[in-house]
Design an enzyme around this catalytic site. Structure first.
Site, mmCIF file in Angstrom:
data_model
loop_
_atom_site.group_PDB
_atom_site.id
_atom_site.type_symbol
_atom_site.label_atom_id
_atom_site.label_comp_id
_atom_site.label_asym_id
_atom_site.label_seq_id
_atom_site.Cartn_x
_atom_site.Cartn_y
_atom_site.Cartn_z
ATOM 1 N N GLY A 1 0.843 8.657 2.854
ATOM 2 C CA GLY A 1 1.094 10.101 2.747
ATOM 3 C C GLY A 1 2.736 9.934 2.651
ATOM 4 O O GLY A 1 3.180 10.886 1.887
ATOM 5 N N PHE A 2 3.360 9.237 3.628
ATOM 6 C CA PHE A 2 4.556 9.358 3.602
ATOM 7 C C PHE A 2 5.684 8.463 2.584
ATOM 8 O O PHE A 2 6.857 8.441 2.545
ATOM 9 C CB PHE A 2 5.090 8.914 4.854
ATOM 10 C CG PHE A 2 4.642 9.780 5.891
ATOM 11 C CD1 PHE A 2 4.489 11.244 5.712
ATOM 12 C CD2 PHE A 2 4.121 9.526 7.291
ATOM 13 C CE1 PHE A 2 3.971 12.292 6.660
ATOM 14 C CE2 PHE A 2 3.740 10.345 8.320
ATOM 15 C CZ PHE A 2 3.555 11.632 7.959
ATOM 16 N N GLY A 3 5.107 7.274 2.108
ATOM 17 C CA GLY A 3 5.567 6.564 1.114
ATOM 18 C C GLY A 3 4.998 5.267 1.040
ATOM 19 O O GLY A 3 3.814 5.165 1.572
ATOM 20 N N ASP B 1 -3.109 9.836 15.060
ATOM 21 C CA ASP B 1 -3.700 9.672 13.772
ATOM 22 C C ASP B 1 -4.334 8.428 13.490
ATOM 23 O O ASP B 1 -3.998 7.724 12.509
ATOM 24 C CB ASP B 1 -2.391 9.650 12.682
ATOM 25 C CG ASP B 1 -3.009 10.003 11.366
ATOM 26 O OD1 ASP B 1 -4.213 10.394 11.073
ATOM 27 O OD2 ASP B 1 -2.181 10.001 10.480
ATOM 28 N N VAL C 1 4.511 0.786 1.506
ATOM 29 C CA VAL C 1 5.117 -0.132 2.413
ATOM 30 C C VAL C 1 5.051 -1.455 1.513
ATOM 31 O O VAL C 1 4.033 -1.605 0.625
ATOM 32 C CB VAL C 1 3.862 -0.248 3.423
ATOM 33 C CG1 VAL C 1 4.058 -1.434 4.341
ATOM 34 C CG2 VAL C 1 3.640 0.860 4.229
ATOM 35 N N GLY D 1 0.648 -0.980 -0.013
ATOM 36 C CA GLY D 1 0.230 -0.083 -0.164
ATOM 37 C C GLY D 1 0.740 1.351 0.060
ATOM 38 O O GLY D 1 1.960 1.212 -0.014
ATOM 39 N N LYS E 1 8.579 -0.007 5.320
ATOM 40 C CA LYS E 1 8.112 1.257 4.917
ATOM 41 C C LYS E 1 9.177 2.078 4.316
ATOM 42 O O LYS E 1 10.230 2.221 4.992
ATOM 43 C CB LYS E 1 7.534 1.777 6.248
ATOM 44 C CG LYS E 1 6.952 3.425 5.757
ATOM 45 C CD LYS E 1 6.171 3.761 6.863
ATOM 46 C CE LYS E 1 5.949 5.259 6.739
ATOM 47 N NZ LYS E 1 5.135 5.792 7.910
#
Ligand SMILES: *[C@@H]1O[C@H](CO)[C@@H](O)[C@H](O)[C@H]1NC(C)=O
Ligand SMILES: *[C@@H]1O[C@H](CO)[C@@H](O)[C@H](O)[C@H]1NC(C)=O
Ligand SMILES: *[C@@H]1O[C@H](CO)[C@@H](O)[C@H](O)[C@H]1NC(C)=O
Ligand SMILES: *[C@@H]1O[C@H](CO)[C@@H](O)[C@H](O)[C@H]1NC(C)=O
Ligand SMILES: *[C@@H]1O[C@H](CO)[C@@H](O)[C@H](O)[C@H]1NC(C)=O
Ligand SMILES: *[C@@H]1O[C@H](CO)[C@@H](O)[C@H](O)[C@H]1NC(C)=O
Ligand SMILES: *[C@@H]1O[C@H](CO)[C@@H](O)[C@H](O)[C@H]1NC(C)=O
Ligand SMILES: *[C@@H]1O[C@H](CO)[C@@H](O)[C@H](O)[C@H]1NC(C)=O
Ligand SMILES: *[C@@H]1O[C@H](CO)[C@@H](O)[C@H](O)[C@H]1NC(C)=O
Ligand SMILES: *[C@@H]1O[C@H](CO)[C@@H](O)[C@H](O)[C@H]1NC(C)=O
Ligand SMILES: *[C@@H]1O[C@H](CO)[C@@H](O)[C@H](O)[C@H]1NC(C)=O
Ligand SMILES: *[C@@H]1O[C@H](CO)[C@@H](O)[C@H](O)[C@H]1NC(C)=O
Length: 718
Positions: free
Chosen positions: A469-471, A531, A473, A466, A487
Site C-alpha cells: 500500500g505504501f510503495g 498489521d 520493495v 513486490g 522500500k
C-alpha cells in the site's frame, strides 16, 4: 369491470366505485381507491415499491413503507407510521376528501388512525403516486408534470426517516421554519425515532450537524463553495456530488449521483452512531459500506475541547497558538490579547470552528477586508473566507471559544487565529513540521540515495520484489556484497514520513529473529504489530518466515498491556473485533490476527478472499461451521491434504479458534500459542470465535483503513 373496492370516507356513508385495474399494477392510487395489506404501489420503472411490511413476524406489527423494488432483501428507505404499527391486518391507506381539505389516512377500519397527513390545499382529484426516485407524492390528477415539485401538495421526501436518498433535502425552509432532518431507527426491529439525528444548523453559517439527542457528535463543517470543508471521500472515487443551496427562503443540502445506475443511500445507524454511505454492488448482490462518519478520532465533535486543534495526522490535540494547556488539559489563553497590537497566525488545511458563534458575511468580502473587520472588533478571535473558490471570497468571523477544529489530510481551508503580537514570529505556518521531521534518529544508519540507487540498479523493474500500500520493495546488493531490501515510499501512498520513520526506527531497534513472540515478550520493547497478515510475512531463501512492515506498529510501556486508539488501522479481515469497534489494541489483537493467518495457511484461502462465490461466508465462519459439523479437516487445502499430517492440521485449526476468541482475555498469549503448537498438551475447548462484526462486514477496506490517521509512537526502552 369486475373489481370493486369499498372506500370509507370520514363522512359516514358507503360509496362503491368500479376501478379499472387492480392496485398492484399501478404507481398511483386515487381518491376512490385504497391500499390494503396485500397490495403495493410500484413506481413506473419499477425502482421502488410502497406497501406494508413487518420487521418481526412474531409481533405482527405492520408498517407502511417504501423499499427498493429491484434490490433483494427489502431495504426499507421510508416508513409512514414509524411510531404506530398496525397490530392487526385490517387496515387501509386512503385519500380522504372532505369539505375543507384532503388527508392521507392509514387506519384500522377508519377508527384507529395510525398515521395521517392533512394538506391545507383542497384538490379536486387527488392522486397519490410513487415516483422512481422513491418519493411518494400527493398531487392533483391532471396533466401537470409529475416531476415538478411545485405540483406536490405533500411528499414523503419532506419527512425523511433514517435514510437520505439522492435528491432528498436536508435543511430548513426559512419562510415556514420547516426542518427536514434525519433520525435513526430505534433499532433494527423498531423504526420509531432513535436519539441519533442529523440536520442543518442554519442560525449562522449553515452547518450540517449530527447529534445524539441534543449533543453534537459530528460536523463536516459548513459549505465552503466547492464542497463541505471536511472532504469525506477520496478524489477520483466519487460517483456522487453534494448539492448545496442557500437563499433567503431556503437552505439545504442534498446529494446527486453522477451515475444513476448505482443505487446509493445515506443512512443513520443508531447501533454505531455513524452515518453510513451504502452503495449497491450488483455483482456482489450486496450493499457495500462505502464510507461512514465519524470515522476517526479527530472527527468526533469537539474532541479536543475549546481552543484546541485536532491534528488529523497525529490524532492528537494541540492548543492553538496563544493558548496553553492547564493540568486538566484545557487550553487557556497564555497571554492576554491586546486589541491594538494583535496579529493573526495562519492555520492551513483546516475545518473551520463550529459556526454557531460566528458572524457570517456572505458578500463579496475579500480576505483583506475580512481581516480588517476582525481586527477592528476586539472580541473577534478568528476569521476565514467562507468560499474558497478562486482567490477566496466571503467572510466569517468568530467570537468566544473556538470549538471543533481539526486539520484535514487533503482538504480544508486557511483559518486565521488572533494572537498577541509576541506570538507572531515568522511567516511559517503552524502545521509545518518539516524541521522536526529532519531530526535524525541516532540509532538509525543513513545511506546516501545514490548508494541505494546503484544497489538496486536505479530501482529497476527487475529488482522489484513486490508492492504494498505504501510503495514498492526492491532487492539490492551493497558494494560490500550485502543483500538488502529497499522500500521506496511512493509519493502517492498514504504512509507519511512519520509512519515510514516509525517503521525504520523499529526495524533498526529490533535486532531480532522477528517472530511475534519476540515482539511481544522478548524484545526490549513490547511491540504490537497491528498489521499482521499473510502479505507481511516474508520468506527467505530457506523458507524462514520473517515478519515485515512495521509501519503501523506500536510500542507499549513495560507495564502497559492495552492501549486505546481512535484511529483503527490494520487490514480488513485480520483485525480483532475490540480493535475494530473501540480501537482497543493489545498483544491479544495481534494474537487474533495470528489466528486468521493460521487458518489461512491451513486452508490456503484468504479470509474474505472468496466473497464473490459465497458472499456471506468468511473464512472464520466457514471453518467454525465445519468444526461444529464435525468435519474440520474439510477445511484443509486440497494441495496440502496429501503432504500434511492431519492431526497436526487439526491442532492448528483448534489453536486458531482459541486465538480468534471474541474476548481478548479468552485468547492465549503468544508464548502459550507456541507451546501449544510445539507440544501435544491437551487443548481447551474453544468457544465460538468472533465471526466478525456484522456492522463492519461490508466495509470498504481502502476507506476504513486509511493510513492517514496514524499517530506516531515513541520508543521507550522497558
Ligand atoms: C417472516 O416470515 C416469512 C414467511 O415465513 C419469511 O419469509 C420472512 O423472512 C420472515 N421475516 C422476518 C423478518 O422474520
Ligand atoms: C376534514 O378532515 C380534516 C383532517 O382529517 C379534519 O380535521 C376536519 O375536521 C375534516 N372536516 C370536516 C368538515 O369533516
Ligand atoms: C372533493 O370535494 C370537493 C369540494 O368539496 C368537490 O368539488 C370534489 O368533487 C370532491 N372530489 C371528489 C373526487 O369527490
Ligand atoms: C455507470 O455505471 C455503469 C454500470 O455500473 C457502468 O457501466 C458505467 O461505466 C458507469 N459510468 C460512469 C461514468 O461511471
Ligand atoms: C452566498 O449568497 C449567494 C447569493 O445569494 C449564494 O448564491 C451562495 O450560495 C451563498 N453562499 C453561501 C456559502 O451560502
Ligand atoms: C463585535 O462583534 C460582536 C458580534 O458581532 C458584536 O456583538 C459587537 O458589538 C462587536 N463589537 C464592536 C465594538 O463592534
Ligand atoms: C517566508 O517569507 C519569505 C519571503 O516572503 C519566503 O521567501 C519564504 O518562503 C517564507 N517562508 C515560509 C516558510 O513560508
Ligand atoms: C543509474 O542512473 C544513473 C544516472 O542516470 C546512470 O549514470 C547509471 O548508469 C544508472 N545505473 C544503472 C545500473 O542503470
Ligand atoms: C498530513 O499528512 C499528509 C500526507 O502524509 C501531508 O500531505 C499533510 O501535509 C500532513 N498535514 C499536516 C497538517 O501535517
Ligand atoms: C475497550 O476498552 C474499554 C476500556 O478498557 C472497554 O470498556 C471496552 O469494553 C473495550 N471494548 C471492547 C469491544 O472490548
Ligand atoms: C502426525 O503428527 C503427530 C504429532 O506430531 C505424530 O504423533 C504422528 O505420528 C504423525 N503422523 C504421521 C502419519 O506422520
Ligand atoms: C502466557 O500464558 C500462560 C498460560 O496462560 C501463562 O502461564 C504465562 O504466564 C503467560 N505469559 C505471559 C508473558 O503473560
Amino acid at each position: 369491470m369486475e373489481n370493486f373496492i369499498i372506500v370509507i370516507p370520514m363522512i359516514c356513508f358507503y360509496l362503491i366505485f368500479p376501478i379499472s385495474k387492480t392496485i398492484a399494477e399501478t404507481d398511483t392510487i386515487t381518491h376512490f381507491q385504497s391500499l390494503s395489506k396485500s397490495q403495493t404501489l410500484v413506481s413506473k420503472n419499477g425502482e421502488f415499491e410502497l406497501g406494508f411490511f413487518t420487521l418481526d413476524n412474531s409481533t405482527n406489527h405492520y408498517y407502511l413503507g417504501i423499499w427498493y423494488k429491484k434490490i433483494p432483501g427489502q431495504t426499507i428507505v421510508w416508513v409512514a407510521n414509524r411510531e404506530k404499527p398496525a397490530t392487526n391486518p385490517n387496515f387501509v391507506l386512503l385519500i380522504i376528501n372532505n369539505t375543507t381539505m384532503n388527508s392521507l389516512l392509514l387506519s384500522h377500519n377508519n377508527n384507529n388512525v395510525l398515521w395521517s397527513v392533512s394538506v391545507p390545499r383542497k384538490l379536486k382529484n387527488p392522486v397519490l403516486q410513487l415516483l422512481d426516485s422513491g418519493n411518494l407524492v400527493l398531487r392533483e390528477q391532471n396533466n401537470d408534470d409529475e416531476n415538478e415539485e411545485k405540483n406536490y401538495v405533500w411528499q414523503s421526501f419532506d419527512y425523511p426517516g433514517d435514510t437520505l436518498l439522492p435528491g432528498m433535502k436536508l435543511g430548513k425552509d426559512l419562510r415556514t421554519g420547516f426542518v427536514r432532518r434525519l433520525t435513526a431507527w430505534k433499532n433494527k426491529k423498531d423504526p420509531s425515532p432513535g436519539t441519533f439525528n442529523w440536520e442543518m444548523d442554519v442560525t449562522k453559517w449553515p452547518e450540517p450537524m449530527q447529534r445524539i439527542g441534543s449533543m453534537k457528535q459530528f460536523s463536516s463543517g459548513p459549505w465552503i463553495g466547492v464542497d463541505y470543508g471536511s472532504k469525506i471521500t477520496r478524489e477520483g472515487e466519487r460517483f456522487f456530488k453534494y448539492v448545496y443551496f442557500s437563499n433567503e427562503d431556503e437552505v439545504y443540502f442534498a446529494f446527486q449521483l453522477d451515475n444513476n445506475s448505482v443505487p446509493m443511500r445515506m443512512a443513520l445507524d443508531q447501533a454505531t452512531y455513524r452515518r453510513l454511505y451504502l452503495v449497491w454492488i450488483d455483482s456482489d448482490q450486496q450493499w457495500l459500506l462505502y464510507n461512514l462518519l465519524p470515522r476517526v478520532f479527530c472527527e468526533r465533535y469537539g474532541v479536543c475541547g475549546p481552543n484546541s486543534n485536532c491534528d488529523w495526522n497525529k490524532s492528537a490535540c494541540d492548543c492553538l497558538r496563544g493558548f496553553r494547556p492547564n493540568r486538566a488539559g484545557s487550553c487557556l489563553r497564555d497571554k492576554p490579547l491586546n486589541c491594538k497590537t494583535d496579529g493573526f497566525v495562519k492555520y492551513v488545511k483546516m475545518k473551520v470552528p463550529d459556526t454557531s458563534n460566528c458572524l457570517y458575511l456572505n458578500q463579496s468580502t475579500n480576505l483583506v477586508e475580512c481581516r480588517d473587520k476582525c481586527l477592528r472588533n476586539c472580541s473577534c478571535v478568528a476569521y476565514a473566507n467562507s468560499d474558497i473558490r478562486g482567490e477566496g471570497k466571503g467572510c466569517a468571523l468568530w467570537f468566544g471559544d473556538l470549538n471543533d477544529l481539526r486539520t484535514l489530510p487533503d482538504a480544508g481551508q486557511d483559518l486565521y487565529i488572533r494572537v498577541p503580537a509576541s506570538e507572531i514570529e515568522t511567516n511559517a505556518t503552524l502545521t509545518d513540521h518539516s524541521k522536526e521531521e529532519q531530526e535524525e534518529d541516532p540509532e538509525v544508519p543513513y545511506y546516501d540515495l545514490s548508494v541505494i540507487a546503484s544497489s538496486t540498479e536505479n530501482f529497476s523493474h527487475e529488482n522489484k520484489l513486490g508492492e504494498g500500500g505504501f510503495g514498492s520493495v526492491f532487492k539490492g546488493t551493497l558494494e560490500n556484497g550485502q543483500r538488502i531490501a529497499v522500500k521506496r515510499l511512493s509519493s502517492g501512498s498514504g504512509q507519511g514520513i512519520k509512519e515510514f520513520k516509525n517503521e525504520i526506527a523499529l526495524i533498526a531497534k529490533l535486532q531480532h529473529p522477528k517472530g511475534l513472540l519476540y515482539l511481544h515478550q522478548d524484545s526490549r520493547h513490547r511491540v504490537i504489530h497491528r498489521d499482521l497478515k499473510a502479505s507481511n510475512v516474508l520468506l527467505d531463501d530457506e523458507m524462514n518466515p520473517k515478519i515485515s512492515d512495521f509501519g503501523l506498529a506500536r510500542i507499549l510501556g513495560g507495564d502497559q498491556t492495552t492501549e486505546i486508539t481512535q484511529c483503527v488501522v490494520g487490514t480488513y479481515g485480520y483485525i480483532a473485533p475490540e480493535y475494530a469497534i473501540d480501537g482497543n489494541f493489545s498483544v491479544k489483537s495481534d494474537v487474533f490476527s495470528f489466528g486468521v493467518l493460521l487458518l489461512e495457511i491451513v486452508s490456503g484461502k484468504k479470509n474474505r478472499g472468496d466473497q464473490r462465490q459465497n458472499e456471506n461466508t468468511n473464512l472464520i465462519e466457514q471453518a467454525w461451521n465445519l468444526w461444529i459439523e464435525g468435519r474440520p479437516l474439510d477445511l484443509i487445502n486440497e494441495d496440502l491434504k496429501e503432504s500434511s499430517n492431519s492431526s497436526e492440521a487439526l491442532r492448528c485449526i483448534h489453536i486458531s479458534f482459541l486465538c480468534l476468541q471474541q474476548h481478548p482475555h479468552d485468547r492465549p498469549n503468544m508464548s502459550f500459542v507456541i507451546m501449544m503448537l510445539d507440544s501435544e498438551i491437551g487443548l481447551p475447548q474453544p468457544k465460538q470465535p468472533a465471526l466478525f462484526v456484522g456492522e463492519y462486514s461490508s466495509l470498504n477496506k481502502s476507506n476504513l483503513l486509511s493510513v492517514n490517521e496514524l499517530s506516531m509512537s515513541i520508543l521507550e526502552a522497558r
